[in-house]
Motif scaffolding. Structure first.
Motif, short mmCIF file in Angstrom:
data_model
loop_
_atom_site.label_atom_id
_atom_site.label_comp_id
_atom_site.label_asym_id
_atom_site.label_seq_id
_atom_site.Cartn_x
_atom_site.Cartn_y
_atom_site.Cartn_z
N GLY A 28 0.80 -1.22 0.00
CA GLY A 28 0.00 0.00 0.00
C GLY A 28 0.83 1.26 0.00
N HIS A 29 0.15 2.35 -0.36
CA HIS A 29 0.77 3.67 -0.37
C HIS A 29 -0.20 4.68 0.23
N SER A 30 0.37 5.70 0.82
CA SER A 30 -0.39 6.88 1.23
C SER A 30 -0.22 7.90 0.11
N TYR A 31 -1.15 7.87 -0.84
CA TYR A 31 -1.05 8.74 -2.01
C TYR A 31 -1.43 10.17 -1.65
N LYS A 32 -0.74 11.11 -2.29
CA LYS A 32 -1.09 12.53 -2.19
C LYS A 32 -1.23 13.04 -3.62
N LEU A 33 -2.42 13.52 -3.97
CA LEU A 33 -2.74 13.97 -5.33
C LEU A 33 -2.93 15.48 -5.33
N TYR A 34 -2.12 16.17 -6.13
CA TYR A 34 -2.26 17.60 -6.34
C TYR A 34 -2.99 17.81 -7.65
N VAL A 35 -4.12 18.48 -7.60
CA VAL A 35 -4.92 18.75 -8.79
C VAL A 35 -4.86 20.24 -9.07
N THR A 36 -4.31 20.60 -10.23
CA THR A 36 -4.18 22.00 -10.62
C THR A 36 -5.06 22.28 -11.82
N ILE A 37 -5.93 23.26 -11.66
CA ILE A 37 -6.79 23.71 -12.76
C ILE A 37 -6.41 25.12 -13.14
N LYS A 38 -6.87 25.56 -14.30
CA LYS A 38 -6.64 26.95 -14.67
C LYS A 38 -7.85 27.50 -15.41
N GLY A 39 -8.00 28.79 -15.31
CA GLY A 39 -9.11 29.47 -15.95
C GLY A 39 -9.07 30.94 -15.58
N ASN A 40 -10.05 31.66 -16.05
CA ASN A 40 -10.17 33.09 -15.74
C ASN A 40 -11.17 33.28 -14.61
N PRO A 41 -10.86 34.14 -13.66
CA PRO A 41 -11.81 34.40 -12.58
C PRO A 41 -13.11 34.98 -13.14
N ILE A 42 -14.21 34.61 -12.52
CA ILE A 42 -15.53 35.14 -12.90
C ILE A 42 -15.56 36.63 -12.58
N ASP A 43 -16.01 37.41 -13.54
CA ASP A 43 -16.09 38.86 -13.36
C ASP A 43 -17.55 39.28 -13.51
N ASP A 44 -18.32 38.96 -12.49
CA ASP A 44 -19.75 39.27 -12.50
C ASP A 44 -20.19 39.47 -11.06
N ILE A 45 -20.41 40.70 -10.68
CA ILE A 45 -20.75 41.05 -9.31
C ILE A 45 -22.02 40.36 -8.82
N HIS A 46 -22.86 39.91 -9.73
CA HIS A 46 -24.11 39.25 -9.37
C HIS A 46 -23.97 37.73 -9.25
N ASN A 47 -22.79 37.22 -9.58
CA ASN A 47 -22.53 35.79 -9.48
C ASN A 47 -21.95 35.50 -8.09
N SER A 48 -22.50 34.52 -7.40
CA SER A 48 -22.01 34.20 -6.04
C SER A 48 -20.57 33.72 -6.04
N LYS A 49 -20.05 33.32 -7.20
CA LYS A 49 -18.66 32.86 -7.31
C LYS A 49 -17.76 33.96 -7.91
N ASN A 50 -18.22 35.18 -7.87
CA ASN A 50 -17.47 36.31 -8.42
C ASN A 50 -16.04 36.32 -7.87
N GLY A 51 -15.08 36.48 -8.76
CA GLY A 51 -13.68 36.53 -8.38
C GLY A 51 -12.99 35.18 -8.33
N MET A 52 -13.75 34.10 -8.49
CA MET A 52 -13.19 32.75 -8.43
C MET A 52 -13.01 32.17 -9.83
N VAL A 53 -11.96 31.39 -10.00
CA VAL A 53 -11.83 30.56 -11.20
C VAL A 53 -12.82 29.40 -11.05
N MET A 54 -12.75 28.75 -9.89
CA MET A 54 -13.67 27.66 -9.54
C MET A 54 -13.67 27.57 -8.03
#
Length: 147
Positions: A28-54
């Motif tokens: 067995g192994h104690s796995y460590k997984l790094y998941v890197t995503i990329k995108g543009n931050p949301i630029d919509d003041i009315h979106n609850s995720k404003n300022g986030m890529v995800m």
């Protein structure tokens, strides 16, 4: 374009059929997984995720469902090898077994994980990189630009 990384951990056993070293045995192994995503931050003041890529929480749900929950405390075996019989026996005894159509190495797991995660990311979000630590000092990487 912004990159975000979330880290996941899980415990998984595997065995490498036909390998000429210690890893031919179930271990067995104690796995460590790094998941890197990329995108543009949301630029919509009315979106609850404003300022986030995800939202990190949304990424966590995806990776936990596809990778962590199924693989944690499972035994990973190549269904195209003699380990299929071992896996069938373990299942009958109540063990959690995942059969793959590949040799369950860190390298092949990365390719498998990349396909799974990419298929569930929202539109406009790119899986940029995966890093999978098999031990504290050994890891493999899948990088989008290399594909």
């Amino acid at each position: 374009m912004i990159r975000l990384t979330k880290i996941f951990t899980f415990e998984t056993a595997h065995a490498l059929w036909g390998y000429d070293g210690k890893c031919k045995n179930v271990h067995g192994h104690s796995y460590k997984l790094y998941v890197t995503i990329k995108g543009n931050p949301i630029d919509d003041i009315h979106n609850s995720k404003n300022g986030m890529v995800m939202d990190f929480g949304d990424l966590k749900v995806i990776v936990n469902e596809l990778i962590v929950d199924p693989f944690d405390h499972a035994i990973l075996l190549n269904s195209n090898s003699e380990h299929k019989r071992l896996g069938d026996t373990l299942i009958k005894e109540g063990h959690k077994v995942i059969f793959t159509d590949y040799q369950p190495t860190c390298e092949n797991m990365l390719s498998d994980f990349a396909l799974k995660i990419q298929s569930r990311l929202p539109q406009g979000i790119i899986l940029a990189k995966l890093k999978l630590y098999e031990t504290e000092t050994s890891y493999g990487e899948w990088i989008k630009e290399d594909q």
